[in-house]
Design a protein around this motif. Structure first.
Motif, short mmCIF file in Angstrom:
data_model
loop_
_atom_site.label_atom_id
_atom_site.label_comp_id
_atom_site.label_asym_id
_atom_site.label_seq_id
_atom_site.Cartn_x
_atom_site.Cartn_y
_atom_site.Cartn_z
N ASN A 139 23.33 -16.82 -36.49
CA ASN A 139 22.53 -16.13 -37.51
C ASN A 139 23.41 -15.88 -38.73
OD1 ASN A 139 20.10 -15.55 -35.73
ND2 ASN A 139 21.74 -14.57 -34.57
N GLU A 140 23.22 -16.70 -39.75
CA GLU A 140 24.00 -16.55 -40.98
C GLU A 140 23.44 -15.39 -41.80
OE1 GLU A 140 25.75 -20.60 -42.41
OE2 GLU A 140 23.63 -20.94 -41.98
N ASN A 141 24.33 -14.75 -42.54
CA ASN A 141 23.95 -13.65 -43.44
C ASN A 141 23.25 -12.52 -42.69
OD1 ASN A 141 24.88 -15.20 -45.73
ND2 ASN A 141 22.96 -16.37 -45.58
N TRP A 142 23.65 -12.30 -41.44
CA TRP A 142 23.08 -11.18 -40.68
C TRP A 142 23.74 -9.89 -41.15
CZ3 TRP A 142 19.08 -12.11 -37.45
CH2 TRP A 142 18.62 -11.05 -36.66
N ALA A 143 22.93 -8.85 -41.34
CA ALA A 143 23.44 -7.59 -41.87
C ALA A 143 23.17 -6.46 -40.91
CB ALA A 143 22.80 -7.29 -43.23
N THR A 144 24.03 -5.45 -40.94
CA THR A 144 23.78 -4.25 -40.18
C THR A 144 22.43 -3.68 -40.63
OG1 THR A 144 26.13 -3.79 -40.02
CG2 THR A 144 24.65 -1.94 -39.63
N GLY A 145 21.58 -3.38 -39.67
CA GLY A 145 20.23 -2.94 -39.98
C GLY A 145 19.19 -4.00 -39.68
N ASP A 146 19.64 -5.25 -39.50
CA ASP A 146 18.71 -6.32 -39.11
C ASP A 146 18.32 -6.22 -37.64
OD1 ASP A 146 18.59 -7.42 -41.65
OD2 ASP A 146 20.23 -8.84 -41.28
N GLY A 147 19.10 -5.44 -36.86
CA GLY A 147 18.79 -5.26 -35.45
C GLY A 147 19.28 -6.42 -34.60
N GLY A 148 18.62 -6.60 -33.44
CA GLY A 148 18.94 -7.72 -32.56
C GLY A 148 20.23 -7.59 -31.80
N GLU A 149 20.82 -6.37 -31.73
CA GLU A 149 22.09 -6.22 -31.03
C GLU A 149 21.94 -6.43 -29.52
OE1 GLU A 149 22.18 -3.60 -34.69
OE2 GLU A 149 20.79 -3.91 -33.01
N LEU A 150 22.98 -6.99 -28.92
CA LEU A 150 23.09 -7.05 -27.47
C LEU A 150 23.82 -5.80 -27.01
CD1 LEU A 150 23.05 -8.66 -24.69
CD2 LEU A 150 25.37 -9.37 -25.32
N GLN A 151 23.22 -5.05 -26.11
CA GLN A 151 23.87 -3.88 -25.53
C GLN A 151 24.24 -4.17 -24.09
OE1 GLN A 151 20.96 -0.73 -26.12
NE2 GLN A 151 22.07 0.01 -27.93
N ILE A 152 25.48 -3.91 -23.73
CA ILE A 152 25.97 -4.07 -22.37
C ILE A 152 26.22 -2.67 -21.80
CG2 ILE A 152 27.81 -4.99 -20.90
CD1 ILE A 152 28.18 -7.22 -22.90
N PHE A 153 25.71 -2.44 -20.57
CA PHE A 153 25.75 -1.11 -19.96
C PHE A 153 26.70 -1.07 -18.77
CE2 PHE A 153 21.56 -1.60 -21.86
CZ PHE A 153 21.36 -0.39 -22.52
N SER A 154 27.19 0.12 -18.49
CA SER A 154 27.86 0.40 -17.23
C SER A 154 26.80 0.66 -16.17
CB SER A 154 28.78 1.61 -17.37
OG SER A 154 28.00 2.77 -17.65
N ASP A 155 27.22 0.76 -14.91
CA ASP A 155 26.28 1.02 -13.82
C ASP A 155 25.55 2.34 -14.00
OD1 ASP A 155 26.74 -1.35 -12.49
OD2 ASP A 155 28.32 -0.53 -11.23
N ASP A 156 26.21 3.32 -14.63
CA ASP A 156 25.59 4.63 -14.80
C ASP A 156 24.85 4.76 -16.13
OD1 ASP A 156 27.81 4.63 -16.38
OD2 ASP A 156 28.77 6.37 -15.46
N GLY A 157 24.63 3.62 -16.82
CA GLY A 157 23.77 3.63 -17.98
C GLY A 157 24.43 3.86 -19.32
N LEU A 158 25.76 3.98 -19.35
CA LEU A 158 26.45 4.15 -20.62
C LEU A 158 26.55 2.80 -21.35
CD1 LEU A 158 29.39 6.50 -19.55
CD2 LEU A 158 27.26 7.14 -20.72
#
Length: 202
Positions: A139-158
């Motif tokens: 994704n070229e020219n992607w800016a903070t605020g465009d969203g689409g982040e990948l979130q990786i969690f611990s087993d306890d949800g952090l």
């Protein structure tokens, strides 16, 4: 195999190895030459009509409220640079971790605006042969605020990390260990998603 692909894979593995050993996931910027991804990125527009709504679960059900991407599966024998790189990377991981990886599988994914993927795990309780998940963002020219982040969690949800889908951003994590989700974005979000596997066949 091309020397440049092998050297690039070795550099990636040098960076990723200690992080996989200590925390089980790694994020690396500009892992490969940009032109290697450009070769692949052309497929998003060229083959857009071939992308299909992605299914979930063993029953392969469509549930856009849970998973909203469109995918096109790729052949690992594709002659383009990125696939030679992935083959070399597989060999590097086998040499360093003794994982006995046999193959990789991957697809291109498009998340249209508003599409996401709720929290899930790629290999729950070791029920399939996927060992290591990898993602590369295109994704070229992607800016903070465009969203689409990948979130990786611990087993306890952090939330352990949040990866923006910027061009040539790569993420690796152990498929059995980490729940993760894709947040909705405000515009098309494009990626290469794949898994290094133990088996010979899907």
């Amino acid at each position: 195999m091309d020397k440049m692909q092998a050297e690039t894979a070795a550099i990636t593995a040098d960076y990723v190895e200690p992080l996989l050993l200590t925390q089980g996931w790694a994020v690396i910027r500009d892992a490969v030459p940009s032109e290697w991804l450009q070769e692949l990125a052309a497929d998003f527009s060229k083959h857009r009509h071939e992308f299909k709504a992605a299914a979930i679960g063993k029953g392969r059900e469509l549930n856009p409220d849970t998973r909203g991407d469109l995918t096109m599966w790729l052949e690992e024998t594709d002659p383009r640079n990125i696939f030679s790189y992935l083959e070399c990377l597989q060999q590097e991981f086998n040499r360093r971790f003794f994982w006995g990886l046999k193959r990789f599988e991957c697809h291109l994914a498009i998340y249209p605006p508003g599409g996401g993927y709720e929290r899930h795990i790629d290999n729950p309780h070791g029920q399939n042969p996927r060992k290591l998940t990898f993602l590369a963002y295109m994704n070229e020219n992607w800016a903070t605020g465009d969203g689409g982040e990948l979130q990786i969690f611990s087993d306890d949800g952090l939330v352990l990390t949040e990866v923006e889908p910027r061009w040539n951003n790569w993420c690796f994590f152990l498929s059995e260990n980490f729940p993760h989700q894709v947040l909705p974005s405000t515009k098309d979000r494009q990626s290469l998603s794949g898994w290094f596997r133990h088996d010979l066949h899907i």
